[in-house]
Design an enzyme around this catalytic site. Structure first.
Site, PDB file in Angstrom:
ATOM      1  N   ASP A   7      41.951  37.664   0.784  1.00 54.41           N
ATOM      2  CA  ASP A   7      42.343  39.063   0.966  1.00 54.41           C
ATOM      3  C   ASP A   7      42.010  39.427   2.410  1.00 54.41           C
ATOM      4  O   ASP A   7      40.854  39.665   2.740  1.00 54.41           O
ATOM      5  CB  ASP A   7      41.571  39.953  -0.012  1.00 54.41           C
ATOM      6  CG  ASP A   7      41.879  41.427   0.186  1.00 54.41           C
ATOM      7  OD1 ASP A   7      43.050  41.765   0.435  1.00 54.41           O
ATOM      8  OD2 ASP A   7      40.941  42.243   0.078  1.00 54.41           O
ATOM      9  N   GLU A  70      47.179  37.230   0.675  1.00 55.76           N
ATOM     10  CA  GLU A  70      47.919  38.470   0.431  1.00 55.76           C
ATOM     11  C   GLU A  70      48.739  38.805   1.669  1.00 55.76           C
ATOM     12  O   GLU A  70      48.257  38.743   2.792  1.00 55.76           O
ATOM     13  CB  GLU A  70      46.970  39.621   0.104  1.00 55.76           C
ATOM     14  CG  GLU A  70      47.710  40.905  -0.221  1.00 55.76           C
ATOM     15  CD  GLU A  70      46.814  42.018  -0.712  1.00 55.76           C
ATOM     16  OE1 GLU A  70      47.332  43.130  -0.872  1.00 55.76           O
ATOM     17  OE2 GLU A  70      45.608  41.792  -0.934  1.00 55.76           O
ATOM     18  N   ASP A 143      36.586  43.354  -2.043  1.00 48.32           N
ATOM     19  CA  ASP A 143      37.414  42.406  -1.292  1.00 48.32           C
ATOM     20  C   ASP A 143      37.377  41.016  -1.934  1.00 48.32           C
ATOM     21  O   ASP A 143      38.384  40.304  -1.940  1.00 48.32           O
ATOM     22  CB  ASP A 143      36.944  42.323   0.172  1.00 48.32           C
ATOM     23  CG  ASP A 143      36.894  43.687   0.813  1.00 48.32           C
ATOM     24  OD1 ASP A 143      37.913  44.119   1.371  1.00 48.32           O
ATOM     25  OD2 ASP A 143      35.830  44.334   0.735  1.00 48.32           O
TER      26      ASP A 143
END
Length: 164
Positions: A7, A70, A143
């Site tokens: 992420d 991502e 996160d």
């Protein structure tokens, strides 16, 4: 199959490492998760270097078969978008240097894969990460939980013939 989910962020980059136990199985096992943290005390170049070196260490330690990241598709703040894009660039370069397969997923795809609803909120996704990985509590910080969601999305999306 070992999957590293990432992420991307500016100061905090979440990572989550899972194992897909068999090619045709939906069973996933958590290996590790956490965050790479950089501080504003460092220059942008120093922060990106720390990200690169930390990610290299994770790759060497866990030897993932695939890395899922991502994708960025929308930001309200241009300054933040540029900084996250710089971090993503370093992440993608580090993966390419390691010659590991890369998969990229939008937030919508990740939410759909993990919570079965593309508009799920952060809390719903995190609770599903806990359930899917059979954890006692939601992984922290956020996160890291988000990175595990990226890895789960990848595990649910790939067609692997590799048996572990």
């Amino acid at each position: 199959m070992i999957i590293l989910g990432i992420d991307p962020g500016t100061a905090i980059i979440g990572y989550g490492i899972i194992e897909k136990l068999k090619a045709k199985s939906q069973k996933l096992k958590i290996i590790d998760y956490g965050c790479i943290i950089t501080t504003p005390d460092f220059s942008t170049a120093e922060r990106l270097e720390k990200l690169h070196l930390s990610l290299e260490k994770l790759i060497k330690k866990y030897k993932p078969d695939i890395v899922a990241v991502e994708d960025i598709f929308f930001f309200k703040n241009l300054k933040t978008a540029i900084k996250v894009s710089q971090a993503r660039g370093v992440i993608l370069l580090t993966i390419a240097e390691a010659k590991i397969e890369l998969a990229e997923y939008t937030p919508l795809q990740i939410k759909q894969a993990v919570a079965c609803y593309g508009r799920a909120d952060k809390n719903q996704v995190q609770k599903m990460v806990k359930t899917i990985l059979e954890l006692k509590e939601v992984p922290r910080p956020d996160d890291a939980a988000d990175a595990l969601a990226v890895a789960i999305c990848c595990a649910n999306s790939i067609k692997s013939t590799k048996q572990t």
